[in-house]
Scaffold this active site. Sequence first.
Site, mmCIF file in Angstrom:
data_model
loop_
_atom_site.group_PDB
_atom_site.id
_atom_site.type_symbol
_atom_site.label_atom_id
_atom_site.label_comp_id
_atom_site.label_asym_id
_atom_site.label_seq_id
_atom_site.Cartn_x
_atom_site.Cartn_y
_atom_site.Cartn_z
ATOM 1 N N HIS A 41 0.860 -1.177 0.000
ATOM 2 C CA HIS A 41 0.000 0.000 0.000
ATOM 3 C C HIS A 41 0.907 1.241 0.000
ATOM 4 C CE1 HIS A 41 -2.862 2.927 1.742
ATOM 5 N NE2 HIS A 41 -3.825 2.093 1.407
ATOM 6 N N CYS A 61 -4.545 2.428 -3.862
ATOM 7 C CA CYS A 61 -3.361 2.913 -3.147
ATOM 8 C C CYS A 61 -2.215 1.910 -3.286
ATOM 9 C CB CYS A 61 -3.656 3.153 -1.674
ATOM 10 S SG CYS A 61 -4.785 4.505 -1.408
ATOM 11 N N GLN A 106 -4.471 -5.146 6.944
ATOM 12 C CA GLN A 106 -5.452 -6.087 6.404
ATOM 13 C C GLN A 106 -5.321 -7.449 7.082
ATOM 14 O OE1 GLN A 106 -7.785 -5.237 4.248
ATOM 15 N NE2 GLN A 106 -7.042 -3.265 3.478
ATOM 16 N N LYS A 163 -10.670 -0.388 9.981
ATOM 17 C CA LYS A 163 -10.831 -1.592 9.164
ATOM 18 C C LYS A 163 -11.198 -2.808 10.007
ATOM 19 C CE LYS A 163 -7.306 -0.212 5.781
ATOM 20 N NZ LYS A 163 -7.991 0.384 4.635
ATOM 21 N N ASP A 209 3.041 -4.584 8.086
ATOM 22 C CA ASP A 209 1.844 -3.777 7.908
ATOM 23 C C ASP A 209 0.663 -4.736 7.974
ATOM 24 O OD1 ASP A 209 -0.299 -2.321 7.111
ATOM 25 O OD2 ASP A 209 0.526 -1.719 5.163
HETATM 26 C C1 LIG Z 1 -2.285 -2.831 3.545
HETATM 27 C C2 LIG Z 1 -2.642 -1.460 4.030
HETATM 28 N N1 LIG Z 1 -1.716 -0.725 4.643
HETATM 29 C C3 LIG Z 1 -1.984 0.512 5.128
HETATM 30 C C4 LIG Z 1 -3.226 1.069 4.987
HETATM 31 C C5 LIG Z 1 -3.446 2.439 5.513
HETATM 32 O O1 LIG Z 1 -4.409 2.469 6.549
HETATM 33 P P1 LIG Z 1 -4.932 3.888 7.013
HETATM 34 O O2 LIG Z 1 -5.501 4.542 5.792
HETATM 35 O O3 LIG Z 1 -5.973 3.619 8.026
HETATM 36 O O4 LIG Z 1 -3.755 4.623 7.552
HETATM 37 C C6 LIG Z 1 -4.244 0.322 4.347
HETATM 38 C C7 LIG Z 1 -5.598 0.838 4.149
HETATM 39 O O5 LIG Z 1 -5.899 1.804 3.517
HETATM 40 C C8 LIG Z 1 -3.923 -0.962 3.848
HETATM 41 O O6 LIG Z 1 -4.854 -1.689 3.230
#
Ligand SMILES: Cc1ncc(COP(=O)(O)O)c(C=O)c1O
Lengths: 430, 430, 163, 163
Positions: free
Chosen positions: A145, A388, A225, A248, A222
């Site tokens: 991401h 993203c 998910q 999430k 990370d």
């Molecule tokens: C794999 C992953 N990492 C990071 C994020 C970032 O999360 P957030 O937007 O809540 O900071 C997301 C979701 O958007 C994600 O799916």
Amino acid sequence: MTTITIPEGMPQYGDVPRFDVEKVRADFPILGREVNGHPMVYLDSGNTSQKPRQVIDAMREHFEHHNANVARSVHQVGTEATEAYEGARAKVARFVNAASPEEIVFVKNATEAINLVAYAISNSPAASRLALGPGDEIVISEMEHHSNIVPWQLLCERTGATLRWFKVTDAGRLDLEDLDELVNERTKLVSYALVSNVLGTVNPTSAITARAHEVGALVLLDASQGVPHIPVDVADLGADFLAFTGHKMCGPTGIGVLWGRYELLEQMPPVLGGGSMIETVTMERSTFAAPPARFEAGTPPIAEAVGLGAAVDYLTGIGMEAIRWHEKELAAYALDALGTVPGLRIFGPTTPVGRGGTISFGLDGVHPHDVGQILDSVGVEVRVGHHCARPLCVRYGVPAMTRASFYLYTTTDEVDALVRGLEQVRKVFG
Amino acid sequence: MTTITIPEGMPQYGDVPRFDVEKVRADFPILGREVNGHPMVYLDSGNTSQKPRQVIDAMREHFEHHNANVARSVHQVGTEATEAYEGARAKVARFVNAASPEEIVFVKNATEAINLVAYAISNSPAASRLALGPGDEIVISEMEHHSNIVPWQLLCERTGATLRWFKVTDAGRLDLEDLDELVNERTKLVSYALVSNVLGTVNPTSAITARAHEVGALVLLDASQGVPHIPVDVADLGADFLAFTGHKMCGPTGIGVLWGRYELLEQMPPVLGGGSMIETVTMERSTFAAPPARFEAGTPPIAEAVGLGAAVDYLTGIGMEAIRWHEKELAAYALDALGTVPGLRIFGPTTPVGRGGTISFGLDGVHPHDVGQILDSVGVEVRVGHHCARPLCVRYGVPAMTRASFYLYTTTDEVDALVRGLEQVRKVFG
Amino acid sequence: MEFEQLYQEIILDHYKHPHGRGLREPVTGSSVGEAHHVNPTCGDEVTIRVAADGDVLADVSYDGMGCSISQASASVLHELLRGQHAGQAFKIMDGFVELMGGRGQVTPDEELLGDGIAFAGVARYPARVKCALLPWMAFKDAAVRAGVAGSSPSAAASEVQGS
Amino acid sequence: MEFEQLYQEIILDHYKHPHGRGLREPVTGSSVGEAHHVNPTCGDEVTIRVAADGDVLADVSYDGMGCSISQASASVLHELLRGQHAGQAFKIMDGFVELMGGRGQVTPDEELLGDGIAFAGVARYPARVKCALLPWMAFKDAAVRAGVAGSSPSAAASEVQGS
Ligand SMILES: Cc1ncc(COP(=O)(O)O)c(C=O)c1O
Ligand SMILES: Cc1ncc(COP(=O)(O)O)c(C=O)c1O
């Protein structure tokens, strides 16, 4: 009467968790709404999850009865708010099996959690084990991401270090062939997704953490998910940092979590300065509190922590094993069903093994925007775009994808609605 | 019949805004609660404010009907969430009279807003007008909250710049005698509180901004205690940045605001990297979106923005002039009433001029912790300690103070309860 | 069905059978300007090439890839603007931009916008407005580069980013 | 009244009339350790000086400033620990720490804690527990510095920061 004996090694009846999806759905007020005259079919939980009544009520209850600032008051309401906030920290710690609540830092989202580590590194004095400079390397992957790419690009800019990455195979797995070359003596940190937000892939950890630790590198997972969908145990994973995000996992927006091994958090200098993260302040200089307070400058997301605590209770009540199982069933069902749609190509693992309930695909000759729009017109809410994760789209040679992502409240009927919707798409654009 | 004519220059009847405190109180569910068997008397609004039903309901309504992620979806629910989020931005912009909604950056609290500016400065390339280095100076004041001290100390550490500060007079005002020496050609930024969170002082702006701009320095106003209590108009103030925080202005925790003049925001490099703040991403490098998106990495506080938008509507409905007037009346009443308590010493302005409804004091021979505890036992919730402004306590030669802070829902009866409580304190420790 | 508001027959038709698609070499002597715009959130791309003969847009050719809305919009743009006097072309552009910014509240002028009125429904979908505007913003840049005057300031001009 | 639970007569008494307050010069030959602890959130300060004669705490003297709870706690500590054998002193300390960590659920042992049982009510106020423990944590450090063995690991030991 015949008795059926299930061979050993096969899942036994006892292994199938109890899970009543209709009962779960009744907890989520929004699932009763309509979209464009159709019952809403929400297949965008990878983007953000819906919230059960239990979470919404906990936040309202907090505002209506216990609202005060934390850690600063000796009064009764302040004490209640502090206990609620610290109680939420303890719940989150138990949820991921952290060694202690002090290993849980509350931030605003997963993105801040990752950036926090990146800035703590560039703020570290040269003598620190965390310090980074020219010649040092950080390793990520092609399926990250943007929130796990850009912070490291910026860190490399600040420090002169080099960014490298794992490739992704055609089948949507991390390509570990070059592991030993990629993660080497120059590597200081390896950061990658536990579960891909696009492909649904559940990535392996033991080979990578073993190699990283062998060369003295730290590992950040990370788990944005991961934590919402599968049981996560930081003691098992062997990583050094874990980032995830409240919204999430049935929690509210405005809160995320950085878990870190305490001895590492202790070595990290502060990133944001301000109230609550200090030990003592003079105009000339300040000293700082121990973690986690050191990394929680200013008024924290108090009501949001209460909401996240309620979310963790809710997920625990249902059982993370049951949720994983439910999503695996859904993924198997959906992979089969989507396989019947002519011209549909799945990106990522096409069998329900080593993957979660997130499925991205393309439909021949129809742009994902159009797919998403027609689906929306029949109430099916999916995400379209680069999710993203633009480098991953580039990897697969497409500008965008359509993604359906499931959660504990998703049903096979909703998967059917998706498939019917795709028929509609093909009719309009056929 | 006699007609009374009010002399010119005196407040006319028409000048007294309509304000019905009992009607206001009915909007705040928590005000009905008890503490230690007494009706709660909440005099800690400077720490965090209570929330009206309108704000709590707006957030619940959002979660129950419109919850989705923003700026990433083409689907209907996502569009609703995006409109709610961007609608809140527009409301906040109007509330402080920003030139456009694009000047409003949503962050997690005021502390992050200030740190954001500090990191944007240290991330700026040497050629930038924002760049800072050895020989450059930043000016703050002795009455700042730690959140407006520590970020600048850390910035000076990162860049080699020098931190300087305004002194505070015995009467609790900024000492501007040395203004021209303190703010000079080396000064790059002046950052100070519009309203002191301890003394209640409303600080002057025109002389300081004029001098700062004369020497080419930027001005950041920490309006955390300003925006909730008095009408704030950024066009009038002439500052370059304004920081404030949702939870002190009837909004939820988890959201704060940085306002910046657009041409400055445009020159600022990103601070946190991640989703939503990018233009395009490759593994090698990324380019960034225009402000405000550039500074909002990751999923923003969506429900919190909805809550803050509702708070702004609520405050606007009552009228910021009316709120200022109400608090001024309360301050006058309280200063009089506290003056009758033997051994009580007020820190800061002792007349209700150029000050808001926040009053800090000491009671001879009784430690503030004990004052706060006895008051709590009769339901009166005040804050005790250094109020995240330790240098100011040092300035007045005390380790801690007791603070009563008022808001739109505070009544003179509650001030009476405070004074009665202080009698109790004196009896116990007399 | 809701989506019919968005996907008017006309739009689908232009998408499936684009009119005059392909960048054409201009006749010698004309002044040429070209612009390539990308919508970073979805990757839609459009290139517009304007060949001006004095005050007249002798040719407006285009190429691109992306969703039905952005590609049909390019086809309609080509139909509407090719051969127009610059003044009229910008009037049409302004009309289209106004329609797109109207959130479904603006009644389109069929006389002015021709097939463009089919996009009236798109204005109700904020996420798709950018798609519809993409070729128009590229046209605006291309026209400037071709030295065609008459461009009026337009509110939506900064909405879509060029590259 | 609620506050009476917290402000027992005994505590107020020790606060208003502290027992044996003031740092005393140790008799020659004894082994001395001193520690100064500060509670950063409220500025309370306590200095404890331990003078050990072999295994016996010949004197435990103190000074400080702060709220009634922290200062009364120092006075009680002085009363309880002065002249004790190290083993017994640490047993008393552990008992006090346990009482403070008990959130009001621990029944205090009057035999062991003497006037210290007056602090039972404090345990119900998390914000004040640190005040009550401040002198005890300083004592712990001072004892170590005086070379007195027998300190058992205590859960609350890291709660209050020294300086
Ligand atoms: C794999 C992953 N990492 C990071 C994020 C970032 O999360 P957030 O937007 O809540 O900071 C997301 C979701 O958007 C994600 O799916
Ligand atoms: C003057 C002042 N500045 C900054 C802050 C920090 O606000 P927050 O804690 O919401 O970041 C506060 C409140 O605590 C304050 O009173």
